[in-house]
Design an enzyme around this catalytic site. Structure first.
Site, PDB file in Angstrom:
ATOM      1  N   PHE A  45       0.804  -1.219   0.000  1.00  0.00           N
ATOM      2  CA  PHE A  45       0.000   0.000   0.000  1.00  0.00           C
ATOM      3  C   PHE A  45       0.837   1.269   0.000  1.00  0.00           C
ATOM      4  O   PHE A  45       0.361   2.325  -0.397  1.00  0.00           O
ATOM      5  CB  PHE A  45      -0.986   0.012   1.174  1.00  0.00           C
ATOM      6  CG  PHE A  45      -0.391  -0.304   2.514  1.00  0.00           C
ATOM      7  CD1 PHE A  45       0.317   0.644   3.235  1.00  0.00           C
ATOM      8  CD2 PHE A  45      -0.546  -1.571   3.052  1.00  0.00           C
ATOM      9  CE1 PHE A  45       0.859   0.347   4.466  1.00  0.00           C
ATOM     10  CE2 PHE A  45      -0.019  -1.879   4.299  1.00  0.00           C
ATOM     11  CZ  PHE A  45       0.700  -0.914   5.003  1.00  0.00           C
ATOM     12  N   GLY A  48       1.291   3.646  -3.289  1.00  0.00           N
ATOM     13  CA  GLY A  48       0.354   4.656  -3.762  1.00  0.00           C
ATOM     14  C   GLY A  48      -0.272   5.509  -2.684  1.00  0.00           C
ATOM     15  O   GLY A  48      -1.035   6.422  -2.980  1.00  0.00           O
ATOM     16  N   HIS A  49       0.044   5.257  -1.417  1.00  0.00           N
ATOM     17  CA  HIS A  49      -0.577   6.022  -0.330  1.00  0.00           C
ATOM     18  C   HIS A  49       0.439   7.027   0.199  1.00  0.00           C
ATOM     19  O   HIS A  49       1.323   6.683   0.947  1.00  0.00           O
ATOM     20  CB  HIS A  49      -1.049   5.076   0.779  1.00  0.00           C
ATOM     21  CG  HIS A  49      -1.996   5.725   1.735  1.00  0.00           C
ATOM     22  ND1 HIS A  49      -1.615   6.123   2.982  1.00  0.00           N
ATOM     23  CD2 HIS A  49      -3.312   6.049   1.619  1.00  0.00           C
ATOM     24  CE1 HIS A  49      -2.658   6.651   3.615  1.00  0.00           C
ATOM     25  NE2 HIS A  49      -3.690   6.620   2.801  1.00  0.00           N
ATOM     26  N   PHE A  50       0.310   8.273  -0.237  1.00  0.00           N
ATOM     27  CA  PHE A  50       1.247   9.353   0.089  1.00  0.00           C
ATOM     28  C   PHE A  50       2.680   8.930  -0.253  1.00  0.00           C
ATOM     29  O   PHE A  50       3.534   8.848   0.642  1.00  0.00           O
ATOM     30  CB  PHE A  50       1.152   9.754   1.562  1.00  0.00           C
ATOM     31  CG  PHE A  50      -0.186  10.304   1.963  1.00  0.00           C
ATOM     32  CD1 PHE A  50      -0.542  11.609   1.651  1.00  0.00           C
ATOM     33  CD2 PHE A  50      -1.106   9.517   2.636  1.00  0.00           C
ATOM     34  CE1 PHE A  50      -1.770  12.122   2.014  1.00  0.00           C
ATOM     35  CE2 PHE A  50      -2.343  10.013   3.003  1.00  0.00           C
ATOM     36  CZ  PHE A  50      -2.676  11.316   2.691  1.00  0.00           C
ATOM     37  N   VAL A  55       2.463   6.709   4.678  1.00  0.00           N
ATOM     38  CA  VAL A  55       1.654   6.607   5.885  1.00  0.00           C
ATOM     39  C   VAL A  55       0.766   5.378   5.736  1.00  0.00           C
ATOM     40  O   VAL A  55       0.134   5.180   4.691  1.00  0.00           O
ATOM     41  CB  VAL A  55       0.773   7.876   6.064  1.00  0.00           C
ATOM     42  CG1 VAL A  55      -0.149   7.733   7.257  1.00  0.00           C
ATOM     43  CG2 VAL A  55       1.635   9.115   6.192  1.00  0.00           C
TER      44      VAL A  55
END
EC number: 4.2.1.59
Length: 141
Positions: A45, A48-50, A55
Site C-alpha cells: 500500500f 500509492g498512499h502518500f 503513511v
C-alpha cells in the site's frame, strides 16, 4: 498464551497480503488479545498512499485491530471454525501517523457479547503512544 503466524492462519481466513498481524503476544480466549504488526517500507500500500510521505492507511490499521479482535472471539471453543465479520466501527480516533519502521501493538478487549454479536474496544499504539482507538462490532457466522 501466544500465537505465531501458523496458529493465526488456523483461526482467521485472511492470507497475504491481507493478513495484517504478525503474531499474537497475549490471548485470553473470548476476552482479549494483543497482537503485533511490524510495518515495513515494502508494504504494497505504500506505493500509492502518500508516496512522498508513506503513511499506513487508517482503514488498514482498523482492519489489523479487527483481526486481533477476531482472534480473541474465534478462539472460544463454540466459535472455532467460524468467521468474525465487521459489524460496525464507532468512535474512531486517529492520533498519530503510522509509518515504515513502526511496530504496531494492537489490543482488542471484548466488552460484551450477545448471541452471534460481540463488541470490543481497540487500541493501536507505537512505543506506548496511541495511534488509533475505536469501538468495534463483530458478527460471528
Amino acid at each position: 498464551m501466544s500465537l505465531g503466524i501458523k496458529e493465526i492462519e488456523a483461526i482467521l481466513p485472511h492470507r497475504h497480503p491481507f493478513l495484517l498481524i504478525d503474531r499474537i503476544d497475549e490471548l485470553e480466549p473470548g476476552m482479549r488479545a494483543v497482537g503485533v504488526k511490524a510495518v515495513t517500507f515494502h508494504e504494497e500500500f505504500f506505493a500509492g498512499h502518500f508516496p512522498g510521505e508513506p503513511v499506513m492507511p487508517g482503514v488498514l490499521i482498523l482492519e489489523a485491530l479487527a483481526q486481533v479482535g477476531a482472534v480473541a472471539i474465534l478462539s472460544v471453543e463454540e466459535n472455532k471454525g467460524k468467521t468474525a465479520f465487521f459489524g460496525g466501527v464507532d468512535n474512531v480516533r486517529f492520533r498519530r501517523k503510522v509509518v515504515p519502521g513502526d511496530v504496531l501493538t494492537l489490543t482488542c478487549e471484548i466488552i460484551r457479547t450477545r448471541g452471534n454479536v460481540g463488541v470490543g474496544t481497540a487500541l493501536a499504539s507505537v512505543n506506548g503512544e496511541r495511534a488509533v482507538t475505536a469501538e468495534m462490532t463483530f458478527v460471528i457466522s
